[in-house]
Design a protein around this motif. Structure first.
Motif, PDB file in Angstrom:
ATOM      1  N   PRO A   1      67.024  74.230  32.349  1.00  0.00           N
ATOM      2  CA  PRO A   1      66.673  74.105  30.883  1.00  0.00           C
ATOM      3  C   PRO A   1      65.752  75.043  30.316  1.00  0.00           C
ATOM      4  CG  PRO A   1      65.130  72.731  32.287  1.00  0.00           C
ATOM      5  CD  PRO A   1      66.227  73.281  33.121  1.00  0.00           C
ATOM      6  N   ARG A   2      66.376  75.378  29.084  1.00  0.00           N
ATOM      7  CA  ARG A   2      65.756  76.600  28.388  1.00  0.00           C
ATOM      8  C   ARG A   2      64.797  75.814  27.162  1.00  0.00           C
ATOM      9  NH1 ARG A   2      65.519  80.289  32.219  1.00  0.00           N
ATOM     10  NH2 ARG A   2      67.495  81.330  32.295  1.00  0.00           N
ATOM     11  N   GLY A   3      65.447  74.810  26.490  1.00  0.00           N
ATOM     12  CA  GLY A   3      64.588  74.288  25.239  1.00  0.00           C
ATOM     13  C   GLY A   3      65.390  73.392  24.489  1.00  0.00           C
TER      14      GLY A   3
ATOM     15  N   GLY B   1      77.321  80.058  23.311  1.00  0.00           N
ATOM     16  CA  GLY B   1      77.932  79.101  22.554  1.00  0.00           C
ATOM     17  C   GLY B   1      78.176  79.795  21.082  1.00  0.00           C
ATOM     18  N   VAL B   2      77.637  80.877  20.827  1.00  0.00           N
ATOM     19  CA  VAL B   2      77.949  81.565  19.451  1.00  0.00           C
ATOM     20  C   VAL B   2      79.251  82.264  19.690  1.00  0.00           C
ATOM     21  CG1 VAL B   2      77.309  83.462  18.210  1.00  0.00           C
ATOM     22  CG2 VAL B   2      75.480  81.687  18.729  1.00  0.00           C
ATOM     23  N   ALA B   3      79.445  82.935  21.053  1.00  0.00           N
ATOM     24  CA  ALA B   3      80.752  83.516  20.959  1.00  0.00           C
ATOM     25  C   ALA B   3      81.893  82.702  21.084  1.00  0.00           C
ATOM     26  CB  ALA B   3      80.625  84.327  22.566  1.00  0.00           C
ATOM     27  N   TYR B   4      81.786  81.567  21.588  1.00  0.00           N
ATOM     28  CA  TYR B   4      82.623  80.386  21.665  1.00  0.00           C
ATOM     29  C   TYR B   4      83.233  80.172  20.085  1.00  0.00           C
ATOM     30  CZ  TYR B   4      84.628  75.767  22.520  1.00  0.00           C
ATOM     31  OH  TYR B   4      85.480  74.617  22.564  1.00  0.00           O
ATOM     32  N   GLY B   5      81.945  79.709  19.369  1.00  0.00           N
ATOM     33  CA  GLY B   5      82.236  79.421  18.197  1.00  0.00           C
ATOM     34  C   GLY B   5      82.784  80.613  17.134  1.00  0.00           C
ATOM     35  N   LEU B   6      82.892  81.855  17.689  1.00  0.00           N
ATOM     36  CA  LEU B   6      83.216  82.710  16.817  1.00  0.00           C
ATOM     37  C   LEU B   6      84.953  82.579  16.911  1.00  0.00           C
ATOM     38  CD1 LEU B   6      81.666  86.056  17.725  1.00  0.00           C
ATOM     39  CD2 LEU B   6      81.686  84.946  15.627  1.00  0.00           C
TER      40      LEU B   6
ATOM     41  N   ASP C   1      70.296  76.797  30.358  1.00  0.00           N
ATOM     42  CA  ASP C   1      70.881  78.193  30.303  1.00  0.00           C
ATOM     43  C   ASP C   1      72.170  78.371  29.908  1.00  0.00           C
ATOM     44  OD1 ASP C   1      69.889  81.062  31.518  1.00  0.00           O
ATOM     45  OD2 ASP C   1      72.051  80.431  32.023  1.00  0.00           O
ATOM     46  N   PRO C   2      72.784  79.141  28.913  1.00  0.00           N
ATOM     47  CA  PRO C   2      74.135  79.214  28.693  1.00  0.00           C
ATOM     48  C   PRO C   2      75.065  80.227  29.284  1.00  0.00           C
ATOM     49  CG  PRO C   2      72.671  80.878  27.092  1.00  0.00           C
ATOM     50  CD  PRO C   2      71.810  80.163  28.175  1.00  0.00           C
ATOM     51  N   HIS C   3      74.403  80.898  30.342  1.00  0.00           N
ATOM     52  CA  HIS C   3      75.352  81.814  30.866  1.00  0.00           C
ATOM     53  C   HIS C   3      76.604  81.593  31.636  1.00  0.00           C
ATOM     54  CE1 HIS C   3      72.899  85.338  29.880  1.00  0.00           C
ATOM     55  NE2 HIS C   3      71.815  84.930  30.226  1.00  0.00           N
ATOM     56  N   ARG C   4      76.532  80.467  32.350  1.00  0.00           N
ATOM     57  CA  ARG C   4      77.573  80.153  33.117  1.00  0.00           C
ATOM     58  C   ARG C   4      78.701  79.105  32.639  1.00  0.00           C
ATOM     59  NH1 ARG C   4      75.597  78.553  38.822  1.00  0.00           N
ATOM     60  NH2 ARG C   4      73.586  78.457  37.686  1.00  0.00           N
ATOM     61  N   TYR C   5      78.117  78.578  31.526  1.00  0.00           N
ATOM     62  CA  TYR C   5      78.710  77.237  30.960  1.00  0.00           C
ATOM     63  C   TYR C   5      80.258  77.528  30.576  1.00  0.00           C
ATOM     64  CZ  TYR C   5      79.149  72.815  28.117  1.00  0.00           C
ATOM     65  OH  TYR C   5      79.600  71.545  27.542  1.00  0.00           O
ATOM     66  N   PHE C   6      80.493  78.619  29.872  1.00  0.00           N
ATOM     67  CA  PHE C   6      81.826  78.676  29.212  1.00  0.00           C
ATOM     68  C   PHE C   6      82.673  79.389  30.026  1.00  0.00           C
ATOM     69  CE2 PHE C   6      79.526  77.838  25.298  1.00  0.00           C
ATOM     70  CZ  PHE C   6      80.404  76.674  24.759  1.00  0.00           C
TER      71      PHE C   6
ATOM     72  N   ALA D   1      64.338  59.425  15.125  1.00  0.00           N
ATOM     73  CA  ALA D   1      64.625  60.893  15.944  1.00  0.00           C
ATOM     74  C   ALA D   1      65.723  60.780  16.866  1.00  0.00           C
ATOM     75  CB  ALA D   1      63.550  61.217  16.828  1.00  0.00           C
ATOM     76  N   ALA D   2      66.555  61.780  17.356  1.00  0.00           N
ATOM     77  CA  ALA D   2      67.851  61.604  18.060  1.00  0.00           C
ATOM     78  C   ALA D   2      67.665  62.826  19.070  1.00  0.00           C
ATOM     79  CB  ALA D   2      68.795  61.667  17.228  1.00  0.00           C
ATOM     80  N   ILE D   3      67.957  62.747  20.241  1.00  0.00           N
ATOM     81  CA  ILE D   3      67.885  63.881  21.432  1.00  0.00           C
ATOM     82  C   ILE D   3      69.383  63.805  21.775  1.00  0.00           C
ATOM     83  CG2 ILE D   3      66.853  64.749  23.453  1.00  0.00           C
ATOM     84  CD1 ILE D   3      64.469  62.969  22.611  1.00  0.00           C
ATOM     85  N   GLU D   4      70.023  64.851  21.851  1.00  0.00           N
ATOM     86  CA  GLU D   4      71.447  64.905  22.565  1.00  0.00           C
ATOM     87  C   GLU D   4      71.365  65.647  23.608  1.00  0.00           C
ATOM     88  OE1 GLU D   4      74.663  64.539  19.668  1.00  0.00           O
ATOM     89  OE2 GLU D   4      75.954  65.518  21.133  1.00  0.00           O
ATOM     90  N   SER D   5      72.115  65.524  24.611  1.00  0.00           N
ATOM     91  CA  SER D   5      72.330  66.557  25.729  1.00  0.00           C
ATOM     92  C   SER D   5      73.871  66.606  26.039  1.00  0.00           C
ATOM     93  CB  SER D   5      72.005  66.227  27.049  1.00  0.00           C
ATOM     94  OG  SER D   5      72.146  66.987  28.083  1.00  0.00           O
ATOM     95  N   ASP D   6      74.394  67.898  25.675  1.00  0.00           N
ATOM     96  CA  ASP D   6      76.009  68.091  25.911  1.00  0.00           C
ATOM     97  C   ASP D   6      76.055  69.537  25.730  1.00  0.00           C
ATOM     98  OD1 ASP D   6      78.667  68.130  25.686  1.00  0.00           O
ATOM     99  OD2 ASP D   6      78.914  67.537  23.619  1.00  0.00           O
ATOM    100  N   ALA D   7      75.348  70.269  26.588  1.00  0.00           N
ATOM    101  CA  ALA D   7      75.510  71.868  26.865  1.00  0.00           C
ATOM    102  C   ALA D   7      75.464  72.170  28.229  1.00  0.00           C
ATOM    103  CB  ALA D   7      74.592  72.474  25.938  1.00  0.00           C
ATOM    104  N   GLY D   8      75.631  71.173  29.275  1.00  0.00           N
ATOM    105  CA  GLY D   8      75.653  71.479  30.510  1.00  0.00           C
ATOM    106  C   GLY D   8      74.580  71.023  31.269  1.00  0.00           C
TER     107      GLY D   8
END
Ligand SMILES: [Zn+2]
Length: 461
Positions: A356-358, A162-167, A415-420, A345-352
């Motif tokens: 789960p990692r946390g 996600g950081v690489a994407y944001g760059l 886990d972020p590895h395959r999402y992008f 409080a608010a919980i959002e799921s939008d990263a695939g």
């Protein structure tokens, strides 16, 4: 005196020990229920295979709204309703085409969301290749009449994709206007893909600026970008042919889908959970964001099936139009603010829907430390969920959160590895989701929802 303090401390630690034990038993029940009886995966199958992708304003987006509403009505919610949202409808039109003129080498392309069309017969022009938009200004007059090609490779050294994407994502949104200002005829953008061997183009939102002529904005796959770059090194006068027919089709009536499970102790205090129901118009919107909507719904269903009675009102929200306008979350915020709601409080799921990692947490440092000390141990060893860090909320919560600066926000992090690799492409289909990983995420979401409901007084400080 001293004895009293020791006794009190012992009592307190016995209390929190008993609390932790009780929570641990509840998490065990949530996890086994989710793995054995979870329905997120089958609901996702319906959403992706029977309805399909669902860009805001499209017929399929409205089908997803109607179906989601009936799914919520089949559960034990106290109230299910739609919230009217006006969304801009962008239509891709006919399949895009691009090739290198001399070699007739086909390039894999996809118009960026919001792009305007090329002339009907397409356009042919020379290409100016840069890595960064900032280089464009130095190229000055050279840009006029040409296709601007931004070819910045993905930074593979960054584990958090996600950081690489944001760059690089701001080059996607700002690029077309910057190139148009210098007289370019089209904007060609190397896809934001984590894989150098990826030959799928990735779409995504872009922005035009009033007063600057709009030019077509097209994503090119990582593999095609490398081919074009090689051709340009051989011959800087290489020409590319492009055609697309995308257009804005005006404003369309659409909806957020909302369900409420009334709190037994503090019904006026609300915990929001959910994600966006729209998707891009390629693939099936499976990881982005079928897993987020079907996952958060199933987290609530899991708690319901265990006979849980929430203290606070739990509100499930499926936001419309996250991908190209965030009109759904703007509307949600506007309405909640007008009603002076107390959203704790608010919980959002939008990263695939990967394992789960946390959670990233938008809260005070003291509150995050408390969560790390008290909740993280419940997840870490048994369930392999260990990331509880201060961070940004999801896009939709972030938008409506402008009105609610004190709401504690949790952003689900799989886990972020395959999402992008698959994000915003034709590869984002049901088959790319693993049932066990998805249900593990459902369990993590349900466990967090339970803990927030039980101990909300500990985290809002
Ligand atoms: Zn998304």
């Amino acid at each position: 005196m001293k004895k009293t303090i020791v006794a009190l401390l012992t009592l307190a630690s016995n209390f929190s020990f008993a609390h932790a034990q009780q929570d641990s038993i509840m998490l065990d029940r949530i996890y086994s229920t989710s793995f054995e009886k979870g329905q997120a995966y089958e609901n996702l199958r319906y959403l992706t295979k029977q309805i399909g992708n669902r860009i805001a304003g499209s017929e399929r987006a409205e089908q997803a709204v109607t179906w989601s509403k009936s799914l919520m009505q089949s559960m034990a919610f106290d109230q299910v309703y739609l919230q009217d949202v006006d969304v801009p409808f962008w239509d891709r039109g006919l399949t895009e085409e691009a090739y290198i003129v001399d070699s007739k080498e086909k390039l894999q392309v996809l118009a960026l969301g919001g792009s305007v069309a090329t002339p009907k017969s397409g356009l042919t022009a020379e290409v100016v290749e840069v890595e960064l938009l900032s280089e464009l200004r130095q190229r000055g007059d050279e840009v006029r009449g040409k296709i601007v090609f931004v070819n910045k490779p993905w930074d593979e050294s960054i584990v958090e994709t996600g950081v690489a994407y944001g760059l690089n994502s701001s080059q996607r949104s700002r690029g077309p206007a910057e190139a148009a200002k210098l007289g370019a005829v089209a904007y060609l953008f190397r896809s934001l893909s984590s894989s150098v061997a990826d030959d799928f183009p990735h779409t995504g939102g872009t922005r035009y600026v009033a007063g600057i002529d709009s030019i077509p904005a097209i994503a090119i796959s990582a593999v095609s970008a490398q081919k074009l770059s090689a051709a340009l090194k051989g011959d800087p006068k290489t020409k590319v042919f492009l055609t697309n027919s995308a257009a804005w089709k005006g404003i369309v009536k659409s909806h957020n889908v909302i369900a409420e499970w009334r709190g037994s102790e503090k019904p006026d205090e609300i915990i929001t959970i959910g994600g966006h129901i729209d998707s891009w118009d390629v693939g099936e919107g499976a990881h982005d964001n079928g897993t987020g909507t079907m996952g958060t719904l199933d987290a609530i269903r899991t708690l319901m099936s265990l006979g849980y009675k929430p203290k606070h009102t739990i509100r499930l929200v499926f936001y419309m139009n996250e991908e190209n306008g965030v009109q759904g979350s703007l509307k949600y915020g506007e309405m909640a603010k007008a009603k002076q709601e107390k959203i704790i409080a608010a919980i959002e799921s939008d990263a695939g829907g990967f394992a789960p990692r946390g959670f990233d947490i938008k809260a005070s440092a003291a509150s995050v430390s408390w969560i790390q000390a008290n909740w993280k141990p419940l997840f870490e060893q048994k369930f392999w969920v260990s990331r509880f860090l201060q961070g940004s909320p999801g896009v939709d919560s972030g938008v409506w959160g402008e009105h609610f600066p004190n709401t504690v926000m949790f952003n689900f992090r799989p886990d972020p590895h395959r999402y992008f690799d698959i994000h915003h492409t034709a590869k984002d289909v049901f088959e790319a989701v693993d049932r066990r990983e998805l249900q593990s995420g459902v369990a993590a979401l349900a466990s967090l929802l339970y803990l927030v409901d039980q101990q909300s007084d500990q985290i809002g400080k």
